[in-house]
Write a protein that holds these residues in place. Structure first.
Motif, mmCIF file in Angstrom:
data_model
loop_
_atom_site.group_PDB
_atom_site.id
_atom_site.type_symbol
_atom_site.label_atom_id
_atom_site.label_comp_id
_atom_site.label_asym_id
_atom_site.label_seq_id
_atom_site.Cartn_x
_atom_site.Cartn_y
_atom_site.Cartn_z
ATOM 1 N N UNK A 154 0.813 -1.214 0.000
ATOM 2 C CA UNK A 154 0.000 0.000 0.000
ATOM 3 C C UNK A 154 0.850 1.270 0.000
ATOM 4 N N UNK A 155 2.018 1.230 0.618
ATOM 5 C CA UNK A 155 2.906 2.398 0.605
ATOM 6 C C UNK A 155 3.335 2.743 -0.827
ATOM 7 N N UNK A 206 2.218 8.536 5.061
ATOM 8 C CA UNK A 206 1.387 9.068 6.148
ATOM 9 C C UNK A 206 2.018 8.807 7.515
ATOM 10 N N UNK A 207 1.793 9.784 8.417
ATOM 11 C CA UNK A 207 2.251 9.657 9.803
ATOM 12 C C UNK A 207 1.230 10.331 10.707
ATOM 13 N N UNK A 247 -4.456 3.558 8.656
ATOM 14 C CA UNK A 247 -3.747 2.334 9.046
ATOM 15 C C UNK A 247 -2.260 2.446 8.748
ATOM 16 N N UNK A 248 -1.901 3.003 7.602
ATOM 17 C CA UNK A 248 -0.486 3.186 7.277
ATOM 18 C C UNK A 248 0.169 4.150 8.259
ATOM 19 N N UNK A 249 -0.550 5.239 8.596
ATOM 20 C CA UNK A 249 0.003 6.203 9.550
ATOM 21 C C UNK A 249 0.243 5.552 10.903
ATOM 22 N N UNK A 250 -0.681 4.719 11.328
ATOM 23 C CA UNK A 250 -0.534 4.046 12.629
ATOM 24 C C UNK A 250 0.747 3.218 12.686
ATOM 25 N N UNK A 251 0.936 2.327 11.711
ATOM 26 C CA UNK A 251 2.079 1.404 11.777
ATOM 27 C C UNK A 251 3.393 2.098 11.461
#
Length: 758
Positions: A223-224, A232-233, A311-315
């Motif tokens: 996804x990245x 994302x962060x 979700x990407x920002x979380x991980x």
């Protein structure tokens, strides 16, 4: 008719077993509980029907005392005979029958007797229960010209031919060499290790580290690769950075298909962990989005893209970007944890090493088996180590006097068997003795005795052939000395358990120095009287301990000069010591109660006085074996260890009243042991011990509760005495006892929830 035990205890045990069988999560635990419930049901059924009289040495109706019974916790017989078992395949093959009576009769034919003699000659047999030795004894007697004794033995055994296995199973029974013993066989340890399993939580963790984390990292990277701009962060304002689904690499759909195929395969093979499937997890959100865009991004809604971004920002915020140094370092650490062998794998490796040794033997050394193994597995393997008792105590394989009592018969059997000149008979007796000592003791009332090995008909038949050999006598004396010293120095805080007392009695008899060793009597079955040996032991104690701290602390009688007044006890031909019982009752603070309506607490106070007056065997052993000089050097350390144990036991917090009472009782027993050892110390050592005790009590937070006991001991060490009510003259000190009929002054104050303090 004598007394019988109440079924209340058995009913409580049945209830406990049923609750466990219904509620335990582990299948093996449920199965064991079901078996226990069945046994307790048999006990209660037999008691109700009158076929079981619990409290008698012959609790099963119409059954001689020598038959080995199935006995459950507390000494309750279930009514089942341990030698009443179906024929094994080996037994059936010997005579071509599946009938127990026909097999036992076949053993009396020429072919059967030849088989038994062959077993004796080659020592290729195993005595699992004492009855297994019956017919081999017949075969030996017939071969050596004792036909009359053999026929008498057959006549006594004949009524049980249809029920009991009276011959051993084929196969060698390796014995530890010389003075070595073992706690378990290799086979027993191997089966214990084979049962090792991985806890579900550990299995889930390892699966997550090995399978789902790598898949998740690939999913995140997938996804990245669709993000336009910075990844994302999270910051204090929310999600920052670019948006996913803005750019699509040419090979993205191919990688998507490969990932989904790998995920499907992993889901089918790995089911221990379910965290990745939680619908609100980052993994699950990214997975659902991946499933949704089967052809292109138009299949995703704006809400879907927002959740992908979140979700990407979380991980990424928590663990770093794909292939970044922080994320790579974390995964490397997790991989190293996952690569470590787990308990079940280590246990399996130990099993492979143990396969090289005979299952029914022991290990001459644990180093080849335990090399590079963790300590907890080495401890398990060490149970099969054959070594002198002292070494097993030092290795903490033997961890209590009770465990010591289970291995001592391996030595005693050899010493007693040495009295038979014939090697075959000696070996047969040794195996019989070891099997007999594995019998569980019965709950006995009315001063009845446990069955003695001489009462076994086949042992009685060969008893006239026993000779007292000087070398065996000397060896028994040496073993007796060593065992007593080992028990006192390794476990100074514990009174000698009944199983060990019985074994010491057997050694003492073999050594030609019988002594009045007394057993611990349970308070709930005490009938209010003692046999004469208790009085004799008290005489030893008064003489041995005269003038010591122990004698002053407990106010021992200076002598027992008057002749004992025996009191008949029902119809039993036993000599009782009525005056000793009277002294115990008076010292306990009351008149002789009506034992028909006695309470356990009253019984306990009387029994504790009997233990004090006799030192529960310590004085008899030290005096008879002349151990004073050998004990003196170690006495300060033994006293200190016992007192430390006392403080630790009292400081262990419990919210259960019964457990607190038990703690006080056991602490008082250890305290009494300490005072015995302290009596062998000089005055300077005694004072130093009391000072250290006071410091320990303060550090443990017990000053308020236990200061009276410390003050009382200090008072006696300085030459003082207690008043009639067990206090010092100034009231600051008290004699510490374990039993009382009221609330014990040493019990912790239990406050209701919400109140201040402890």
């Amino acid at each position: 008719m004598g007394h019988t035990a109440s079924p209340t205890y058995a009913y409580g045990q049945l209830q406990r077993a049923v609750r466990t069988a219904l509620s335990a999560k582990d299948g093996a635990t449920r199965k064991r509980a079901q078996a226990k419930a069945s046994q307790w049901q048999d006990v209660l059924t037999g008691m109700a029907a009158g076929s079981l009289r619990i409290g008698s040495r012959t609790p099963v109706a119409d059954t001689p005392a020598w038959i080995t019974l199935e006995v459950v916790h507390g000494g309750f017989a279930t009514g089942r005979f341990l030698a009443e078992v179906p024929l094994s395949p080996e037994e059936a093959a010997l005579s071509g029958t599946n009938d127990r009576e026909r097999l036992n009769l076949w053993y009396l034919t020429d072919g059967g007797l030849a088989t038994l003699r062959g077993m004796l000659a080659t020592e290729s047999y195993r005595i699992e229960v004492p009855e297994d030795a019956a017919l081999p004894t017949v075969a030996w007697l017939l071969e050596h010209g004792h036909a009359e004794s053999a026929l008498d033995l057959i006549e006594e055994l004949r009524p049980y031919f249809h029920r009991l296995r009276l011959a051993p199973l084929p196969g060698a029974a390796p014995r530890p060499a010389g003075a070595s013993v073992r706690l378990s066989t290799v086979g027993e340890v191997r089966e214990s290790l084979r049962s090792a399993s991985t806890p579900p939580a550990v299995a889930a963790m390892l699966e997550t580290l090995k399978v789902w984390h790598p898949l998740f990292d690939r999913l995140v990277a997938l996804w990245c690769d669709t993000v336009e701009g910075d990844l994302p962060r999270l910051d204090e304002t929310g999600v920052t950075g670019g948006w996913p689904c803005r750019t699509w690499p040419r090979d993205w759909q191919q990688r998507r298909g490969e990932w989904l195929a790998d995920y499907a395969s992993a889901s089918a093979q790995h089911t221990a962990s379910t965290a990745h499937a939680h619908p609100k997890s980052n993994f699950a959100r990214l997975h659902r989005a991946l499933l949704a865009c089967e052809h292109d991004s138009t299949e995703l809604t704006g809400r879907d893209v927002g959740w992908i971004r979140r979700a990407l920002a979380n991980t990424i915020t928590k663990h770093g970007e794909p292939d970044s140094e922080p994320r790579a370092a974390l995964r490397a650490l997790q991989a190293s944890v996952a690569a470590r062998p787990i308990h079940a794998e280590l246990a399996a490796a130990m099993v492979e090493r143990l396969d090289r040794f005979p299952a029914d033997g022991g290990l001459p050394s644990i180093e080849p088996v335990a090399e590079d193994a963790p300590a907890h597995l080495v401890a398990k393997v060490a149970r099969a180590l054959e070594a002198p008792i002292e070494e097993l105590v030092a290795r903490k394989v033997i961890t209590s006097a009770d465990v010591l009592a289970t291995v001592l018969p391996q030595i005693t059997a050899q010493l007693l068997a040495a009295n038979f000149d014939d090697e075959q008979l000696s070996t047969l007796y040794a195996q019989t003795y070891a099997a007999f000592r594995r019998r569980r003791g019965l709950l006995l009332l009315d001063l009845e005795n446990q069955v003695r090995i001489e009462e076994l008909p086949w042992v009685h038949a060969i008893d006239p052939l026993r000779a007292r050999r000087p070398d065996a006598t000397r060896a028994a004396r040496q073993t007796l000395d060593q065992t007593v010293l080992l028990a006192l120095t390794a476990f100074p805080q514990a009174i000698l358990p009944n199983t060990l007392v019985r074994e010491l009695g057997a050694l003492a008899k073999q050594a030609g120095m019988p002594m009045p060793l007394v057993e611990e009597v349970a308070a709930d079955i005490f009938m209010g009287t003692f046999t004469a040996k208790w009085r004799t032991a008290a005489e030893f104690a008064s003489r041995t301990m005269a003038g010591t701290v122990y004698a002053r602390y407990y106010d021992l009688p200076e002598s027992w000069a008057s002749a004992p007044r025996p009191r008949p006890f029902r119809a039993l031909a036993k000599r009782t010591a009525d005056d000793f019982a009277d002294v115990c009752v008076a010292r306990a603070g009351g008149a002789r109660p009506s034992w028909r309506f006695r309470s356990v607490a009253v019984n306990g106070t009387v029994l504790e006085q009997s233990q004090i007056l006799t030192t529960q065997n310590l004085a008899v052993l030290v005096h008879t074996l002349d151990l004073r000089d050998r004990l003196q050097a170690a006495a300060p350390e033994l006293a200190a260890q016992s007192l430390t144990w006392t403080v630790t036991r009292l400081a262990t917090r419990t919210d259960h009243h019964h457990a607190a009472l038990q703690a006080v009782k056991n602490a008082a027993y250890a305290w009494r042991q300490a005072l015995f050892f302290l009596s062998f110390c000089d005055e300077d050592a005694q004072r130093a011990t009391v000072r250290r005790l006071a410091e320990q009590v303060a550090r443990a937070g017990l000053a308020e509760r236990f200061a009276p006991a410390v003050n009382g001991l200090a008072h006696v060490v300085e030459g003082g005495r207690f008043t009639a009510d067990g206090r010092t003259d100034d009231g600051a000190g008290r004699r510490f006892l374990g039993w009382t009929t009221g609330k014990h002054w040493c019990l912790p104050v239990v406050r209701k929830k919400g109140s201040a303090g402890l």
